[in-house]
Design a protein around this motif. Sequence first.
Motif, mmCIF file in Angstrom:
data_model
loop_
_atom_site.group_PDB
_atom_site.id
_atom_site.type_symbol
_atom_site.label_atom_id
_atom_site.label_comp_id
_atom_site.label_asym_id
_atom_site.label_seq_id
_atom_site.Cartn_x
_atom_site.Cartn_y
_atom_site.Cartn_z
ATOM 1 N N VAL B 14 60.186 -75.224 41.654
ATOM 2 C CA VAL B 14 61.358 -74.758 41.230
ATOM 3 C C VAL B 14 61.417 -73.413 41.101
ATOM 4 C CG1 VAL B 14 62.580 -74.798 38.876
ATOM 5 C CG2 VAL B 14 61.371 -77.022 39.736
ATOM 6 N N GLU B 15 62.538 -72.846 41.042
ATOM 7 C CA GLU B 15 62.642 -71.193 41.030
ATOM 8 C C GLU B 15 61.952 -70.644 40.211
ATOM 9 O OE1 GLU B 15 66.762 -70.247 40.869
ATOM 10 O OE2 GLU B 15 66.716 -68.747 42.414
ATOM 11 N N LYS B 16 61.190 -69.355 40.695
ATOM 12 C CA LYS B 16 60.322 -68.847 39.759
ATOM 13 C C LYS B 16 58.976 -69.141 39.927
ATOM 14 C CE LYS B 16 63.916 -66.768 36.895
ATOM 15 N NZ LYS B 16 64.415 -66.650 35.552
ATOM 16 N N GLU B 17 58.849 -70.318 40.462
ATOM 17 C CA GLU B 17 57.332 -70.754 40.688
ATOM 18 C C GLU B 17 56.644 -69.917 41.641
ATOM 19 O OE1 GLU B 17 57.932 -75.433 39.833
ATOM 20 O OE2 GLU B 17 55.911 -74.900 40.957
ATOM 21 N N ASP B 18 55.195 -69.885 41.523
ATOM 22 C CA ASP B 18 54.393 -69.250 42.760
ATOM 23 C C ASP B 18 54.206 -70.485 43.515
ATOM 24 O OD1 ASP B 18 52.716 -67.034 40.737
ATOM 25 O OD2 ASP B 18 54.709 -67.005 41.432
ATOM 26 N N VAL B 19 54.075 -70.156 44.905
ATOM 27 C CA VAL B 19 53.539 -71.288 45.710
ATOM 28 C C VAL B 19 52.670 -70.468 47.018
ATOM 29 C CG1 VAL B 19 55.674 -70.844 47.109
ATOM 30 C CG2 VAL B 19 54.418 -73.006 47.456
ATOM 31 N N SER B 61 53.514 -57.474 50.317
ATOM 32 C CA SER B 61 55.016 -57.079 50.440
ATOM 33 C C SER B 61 55.802 -57.669 49.766
ATOM 34 C CB SER B 61 55.172 -57.378 52.051
ATOM 35 O OG SER B 61 56.466 -56.867 52.473
ATOM 36 N N GLY B 62 56.103 -56.867 48.740
ATOM 37 C CA GLY B 62 57.331 -57.279 47.819
ATOM 38 C C GLY B 62 56.603 -58.705 46.869
ATOM 39 N N ARG B 63 57.332 -59.710 47.204
ATOM 40 C CA ARG B 63 56.864 -61.123 46.366
ATOM 41 C C ARG B 63 55.769 -61.649 47.419
ATOM 42 N NH1 ARG B 63 60.073 -64.599 46.274
ATOM 43 N NH2 ARG B 63 61.861 -63.822 47.830
ATOM 44 N N TYR B 64 55.498 -61.143 48.671
ATOM 45 C CA TYR B 64 54.794 -61.942 49.574
ATOM 46 C C TYR B 64 53.351 -61.359 49.738
ATOM 47 C CZ TYR B 64 59.176 -63.839 51.948
ATOM 48 O OH TYR B 64 60.090 -64.215 52.132
ATOM 49 N N SER B 65 52.401 -62.287 49.528
ATOM 50 C CA SER B 65 51.034 -61.738 49.886
ATOM 51 C C SER B 65 50.185 -62.592 50.679
ATOM 52 C CB SER B 65 50.327 -61.587 48.389
ATOM 53 O OG SER B 65 50.351 -62.635 47.836
ATOM 54 N N ALA B 81 57.136 -65.969 42.409
ATOM 55 C CA ALA B 81 58.400 -65.986 41.799
ATOM 56 C C ALA B 81 59.356 -66.590 42.790
ATOM 57 C CB ALA B 81 58.804 -64.658 41.186
ATOM 58 N N SER B 82 59.067 -67.651 43.358
ATOM 59 C CA SER B 82 60.117 -68.204 44.595
ATOM 60 C C SER B 82 61.281 -68.096 44.063
ATOM 61 C CB SER B 82 59.605 -69.465 44.765
ATOM 62 O OG SER B 82 59.601 -70.285 43.698
ATOM 63 N N GLN B 83 62.439 -67.984 45.263
ATOM 64 C CA GLN B 83 63.769 -67.965 45.213
ATOM 65 C C GLN B 83 64.454 -68.878 46.225
ATOM 66 O OE1 GLN B 83 65.006 -63.794 45.886
ATOM 67 N NE2 GLN B 83 63.838 -63.022 44.285
ATOM 68 N N VAL B 84 65.462 -69.398 45.800
ATOM 69 C CA VAL B 84 66.090 -70.356 46.573
ATOM 70 C C VAL B 84 66.108 -70.000 48.259
ATOM 71 C CG1 VAL B 84 68.355 -71.604 47.196
ATOM 72 C CG2 VAL B 84 67.354 -71.321 44.699
ATOM 73 N N VAL B 85 66.347 -68.645 48.224
ATOM 74 C CA VAL B 85 66.585 -68.068 49.534
ATOM 75 C C VAL B 85 65.166 -68.127 50.444
ATOM 76 C CG1 VAL B 85 68.403 -66.542 49.317
ATOM 77 C CG2 VAL B 85 66.011 -65.574 48.725
ATOM 78 N N ASP B 86 64.009 -68.415 49.759
ATOM 79 C CA ASP B 86 62.644 -68.692 50.317
ATOM 80 C C ASP B 86 62.776 -70.107 51.087
ATOM 81 O OD1 ASP B 86 61.132 -67.008 47.648
ATOM 82 O OD2 ASP B 86 61.835 -66.330 49.573
ATOM 83 N N SER B 87 63.550 -70.900 50.826
ATOM 84 C CA SER B 87 63.761 -72.390 51.462
ATOM 85 C C SER B 87 63.669 -72.260 52.891
ATOM 86 C CB SER B 87 64.918 -73.089 50.803
ATOM 87 O OG SER B 87 64.730 -73.202 49.559
ATOM 88 N N ALA B 88 62.622 -72.749 53.485
ATOM 89 C CA ALA B 88 62.556 -72.481 55.037
ATOM 90 C C ALA B 88 61.222 -73.326 55.546
ATOM 91 C CB ALA B 88 62.479 -71.146 55.398
ATOM 92 N N VAL B 89 61.255 -73.364 56.813
ATOM 93 C CA VAL B 89 59.772 -73.876 57.239
ATOM 94 C C VAL B 89 59.046 -72.531 57.554
ATOM 95 C CG1 VAL B 89 58.663 -75.281 59.316
ATOM 96 C CG2 VAL B 89 61.128 -75.956 58.272
ATOM 97 N N TYR B 90 57.755 -72.557 57.225
ATOM 98 C CA TYR B 90 56.794 -71.522 57.417
ATOM 99 C C TYR B 90 55.897 -71.897 58.648
ATOM 100 C CZ TYR B 90 59.296 -69.243 53.473
ATOM 101 O OH TYR B 90 60.017 -68.444 52.916
ATOM 102 N N LEU B 112 59.240 -75.349 53.057
ATOM 103 C CA LEU B 112 59.444 -75.041 51.613
ATOM 104 C C LEU B 112 60.723 -75.303 51.105
ATOM 105 C CD1 LEU B 112 58.136 -73.912 49.025
ATOM 106 C CD2 LEU B 112 58.719 -71.606 49.888
ATOM 107 N N THR B 113 60.816 -76.133 49.897
ATOM 108 C CA THR B 113 62.083 -76.154 49.572
ATOM 109 C C THR B 113 62.022 -75.590 47.818
ATOM 110 O OG1 THR B 113 62.598 -78.263 50.495
ATOM 111 C CG2 THR B 113 64.142 -77.765 48.861
ATOM 112 N N VAL B 114 62.972 -74.653 47.531
ATOM 113 C CA VAL B 114 62.767 -73.936 46.384
ATOM 114 C C VAL B 114 64.113 -74.366 45.675
ATOM 115 C CG1 VAL B 114 62.829 -71.885 44.946
ATOM 116 C CG2 VAL B 114 61.588 -72.082 47.146
ATOM 117 N N ASN B 115 64.112 -75.177 44.589
ATOM 118 C CA ASN B 115 65.368 -75.686 43.803
ATOM 119 C C ASN B 115 65.732 -74.771 42.682
ATOM 120 O OD1 ASN B 115 65.510 -78.306 45.243
ATOM 121 N ND2 ASN B 115 63.292 -78.619 44.471
ATOM 122 N N PRO B 116 67.089 -74.515 42.444
ATOM 123 C CA PRO B 116 67.228 -73.655 41.275
ATOM 124 C C PRO B 116 67.055 -74.286 39.947
ATOM 125 C CG PRO B 116 69.382 -74.655 42.418
ATOM 126 C CD PRO B 116 68.156 -74.961 43.184
#
Lengths: 112, 116
Positions: B14-19, B61-65, B81-90, B112-116
């Motif tokens: 869910v959005e704002k969670e760390d992953v 780098s910002g929210r990424y480490s 603090a994940s955001q919906v825009v982070d939804s992607a395959v990594y 990764l799916t980030v849900n609002p």
Amino acid sequence: DTAVSQTPKYLVTQMGNDKSIKCEQNLGHDTMYWYKQDSKKFLKIMFSYNNKELIINETVPNRFSPKSPDKAHLNLHINSLELGDSAVYFCASSQGTSRGYTFGSGTRLTVV
Amino acid sequence: AQKVTQAQTEISVVEKEDVTLDCVYETRDTTYYLFWYKQPPSGELVFLIRRNSFDEQNEISGRYSWNFQKSTSSFNFTITASQVVDSAVYFCALSGTQGGSEKLVFGKGMKLTVNP
């Protein structure tokens, strides 16, 4: 100016046809690659060319033939297309591993 | 032979969670490079980071480490603090520096799916 450009972006064709995908890079890199991304998103190298010479060929069927007319271009020709060739094909270039790899935007090939 | 293992195939938060996305690698090269790429739904491969085998400093780098631990052959990626825009395959990837190993070997990717 796009660094690594592939054409076409989408390609839909019938089984048995022959098709080509073109790749050009304007970065002055010496090495170019073709990668295949299958339906499960797995990315695997197919070929690598360095200064027009083939240096990596990863057990790819003979129906796939890369051609590098110069170090800025690496084209992929596929004969007798099969359903299993449906995938996204990515071109990439590099000037040595230490400087990283630049990918094109991919070509989605669909064989029907 | 070089190998990259991404044990997680899919994570939903869910959005704002760390992953944290795990990556374990194998190589015989003493000098090698590790990479992370993001593939959003639009399909292009977006470069995130490159790290050489001699540089074990963590990077932010910002929210990424990224946490590189040579002792455990791991190169993990954390999104804070994940955001919906982070939804992607990594994808985690490895490239050697010896002849024939100068190619990117990718892990199988983690969706990764980030849900609002």
